[in-house]
Design a protein around this motif. Structure first.
Motif, short mmCIF file in Angstrom:
data_model
loop_
_atom_site.label_atom_id
_atom_site.label_comp_id
_atom_site.label_asym_id
_atom_site.label_seq_id
_atom_site.Cartn_x
_atom_site.Cartn_y
_atom_site.Cartn_z
N LEU A 66 -10.71 -1.69 -9.15
CA LEU A 66 -11.25 -0.33 -9.23
C LEU A 66 -12.19 -0.04 -8.07
N LYS A 67 -12.95 -1.03 -7.65
CA LYS A 67 -13.82 -0.85 -6.47
C LYS A 67 -12.98 -0.58 -5.23
N GLN A 68 -11.85 -1.28 -5.12
CA GLN A 68 -10.97 -1.07 -3.98
C GLN A 68 -10.36 0.33 -4.03
N ILE A 69 -9.97 0.76 -5.22
CA ILE A 69 -9.41 2.11 -5.37
C ILE A 69 -10.44 3.16 -4.98
N ASN A 70 -11.69 2.96 -5.39
CA ASN A 70 -12.74 3.91 -5.05
C ASN A 70 -12.94 3.99 -3.54
N THR A 71 -12.86 2.84 -2.86
CA THR A 71 -12.98 2.83 -1.40
C THR A 71 -11.86 3.64 -0.75
N LEU A 72 -10.64 3.50 -1.27
CA LEU A 72 -9.50 4.25 -0.74
C LEU A 72 -9.66 5.76 -1.01
N ILE A 73 -10.20 6.09 -2.18
CA ILE A 73 -10.44 7.50 -2.51
C ILE A 73 -11.43 8.11 -1.53
N GLU A 74 -12.53 7.41 -1.27
CA GLU A 74 -13.55 7.92 -0.35
C GLU A 74 -12.99 8.06 1.06
N SER A 112 -9.18 -10.97 -16.67
CA SER A 112 -8.44 -9.72 -16.42
C SER A 112 -9.40 -8.54 -16.30
N ALA A 113 -10.43 -8.50 -17.16
CA ALA A 113 -11.40 -7.40 -17.12
C ALA A 113 -12.17 -7.42 -15.81
N VAL A 114 -12.56 -8.62 -15.36
CA VAL A 114 -13.28 -8.75 -14.10
C VAL A 114 -12.42 -8.28 -12.94
N TRP A 115 -11.13 -8.62 -12.97
CA TRP A 115 -10.24 -8.22 -11.88
C TRP A 115 -9.91 -6.74 -11.92
N TYR A 116 -9.90 -6.14 -13.10
CA TYR A 116 -9.75 -4.68 -13.16
C TYR A 116 -10.92 -4.02 -12.43
N LEU A 117 -12.12 -4.52 -12.64
CA LEU A 117 -13.30 -3.96 -11.97
C LEU A 117 -13.21 -4.16 -10.46
N GLU A 132 -14.36 2.56 -18.76
CA GLU A 132 -15.21 3.70 -18.43
C GLU A 132 -15.19 4.00 -16.94
N THR A 133 -15.18 2.95 -16.11
CA THR A 133 -15.13 3.14 -14.66
C THR A 133 -13.82 3.80 -14.26
N ALA A 134 -12.71 3.33 -14.82
CA ALA A 134 -11.40 3.91 -14.51
C ALA A 134 -11.34 5.38 -14.95
N SER A 135 -11.92 5.68 -16.10
CA SER A 135 -11.93 7.06 -16.61
C SER A 135 -12.76 7.97 -15.70
N ILE A 136 -13.90 7.45 -15.23
CA ILE A 136 -14.76 8.23 -14.33
C ILE A 136 -14.04 8.51 -13.02
N TYR A 137 -13.41 7.48 -12.45
CA TYR A 137 -12.67 7.68 -11.20
C TYR A 137 -11.51 8.65 -11.39
N THR A 138 -10.88 8.61 -12.57
CA THR A 138 -9.79 9.54 -12.86
C THR A 138 -10.31 10.98 -12.86
N ILE A 174 0.81 -1.21 0.00
CA ILE A 174 0.00 0.00 0.00
C ILE A 174 0.84 1.27 0.00
N ARG A 175 1.99 1.26 0.66
CA ARG A 175 2.82 2.47 0.73
C ARG A 175 3.73 2.63 -0.48
N SER A 176 3.53 1.79 -1.47
CA SER A 176 4.30 1.92 -2.70
C SER A 176 3.89 3.19 -3.44
N ARG A 177 4.77 3.66 -4.32
CA ARG A 177 4.46 4.88 -5.09
C ARG A 177 3.19 4.68 -5.91
N THR A 178 3.01 3.50 -6.45
CA THR A 178 1.77 3.17 -7.15
C THR A 178 1.25 1.84 -6.59
N PRO A 179 0.42 1.89 -5.55
CA PRO A 179 -0.07 0.67 -4.90
C PRO A 179 -0.78 -0.28 -5.86
N TYR A 180 -1.52 0.29 -6.80
CA TYR A 180 -2.20 -0.52 -7.82
C TYR A 180 -1.55 -0.23 -9.16
N THR A 181 -1.09 -1.28 -9.82
CA THR A 181 -0.44 -1.10 -11.11
C THR A 181 -0.82 -2.27 -12.02
#
Length: 222
Positions: free
Chosen positions: A95-103, A87-92, A180-186, A28-35
């Motif tokens: 992305l849900k996890q990223i959104n939780t961290l953003i909130e 891979s597409a399912v795991w991106y989604l 589209e979800t990644a673009s919206i979160y961006t 998590i403390r990496s420069r880019t936790p999700y890559t």
């Protein structure tokens, strides 16, 4: 072995190589936790091999799910497109996890800029966290688009039957949703960062005006 390998395919002496970009979570403390990292799919005749330098939850889940299905793959083409779908399912999922961290970061920042809590400082760690997630989303969007372009080429290069065509349609839907979800979160994250930057600047201006006023008062002889 190159972690920056882009999504692509190539043929050499009867061997086919496909590079797919899949989501990967660092510390998590990496420069880019999700890559994203490259997953290699190598095929020739009756042999199909997958190669990845990283142990990813996606591949563990893929193997586990196929074992539960108990049907195996109809052919190597079926396996390839199922990897695309996974891979597409795991991106989604990521992305849900990223959104939780953003909130979570936004809630921490809101505490720091609340008018009723002027004595609290804006949480620098939360701002840094949002910046890191912004980088992660950039990697996601770029990789998903690369996978989409690769899929569009492969469906004309591989021997696709009716079942494969249905699977490809499912992959297209999931990938489109992930992109589209990644673009919206961006967009949301960029707007959020701009908002907090403005708030920080306003708070800094208020502090400077206060310090200036204090300095002027102290200049008068007592």
């Amino acid at each position: 072995s190159d972690t920056d390998e882009r999504a692509r395919y190539e043929y050499d002496d009867g061997w086919m190589l496909i590079i797919l970009r899949i989501p990967y979570v660092k510390e998590i403390r990496s420069r880019t936790p999700y890559t994203t990292v490259p997953l290699g799919i190598i095929h020739k005749r009756d042999v199909t091999i997958t190669v990845c330098n990283f142990e990813t939850n996606m591949m563990l889940d893929f193997v586990s799910f196929q074992q539960k299905r108990g049907e195996g793959f109809t052919d190597y083409v079926d396996m390839i497109f199922r990897l695309f779908l996974c891979s597409a399912v795991w991106y989604l999922k990521r992305l849900k996890q990223i959104n939780t961290l953003i909130e979570k970061a936004k809630r921490n920042l809101d505490k720091g800029v609340d008018k009723h809590n002027l004595d609290q400082e804006v949480n620098n760690e939360s701002l840094i966290g949002l910046s890191r997630l912004q980088d992660s989303l950039t990697y996601f969007v770029t990789s998903i688009r690369g996978n989409e372009n690769l899929l569009a080429k492969l469906k004309f290069k591989l021997q696709v039957d009716e079942l494969d065509a249905d699977l490809i349609e499912d992959v297209n839907i999931e990938m489109s949703q992930a992109r589209e979800t990644a673009s919206i979160y961006t967009d949301i994250l960029e707007s959020t960062m701009d908002t907090y930057s403005s708030i920080i600047n306003n708070n800094m201006n208020t502090v400077m005006r206060t310090l200036t006023s204090v300095s002027i008062i102290m200049m008068f002889p007592t």
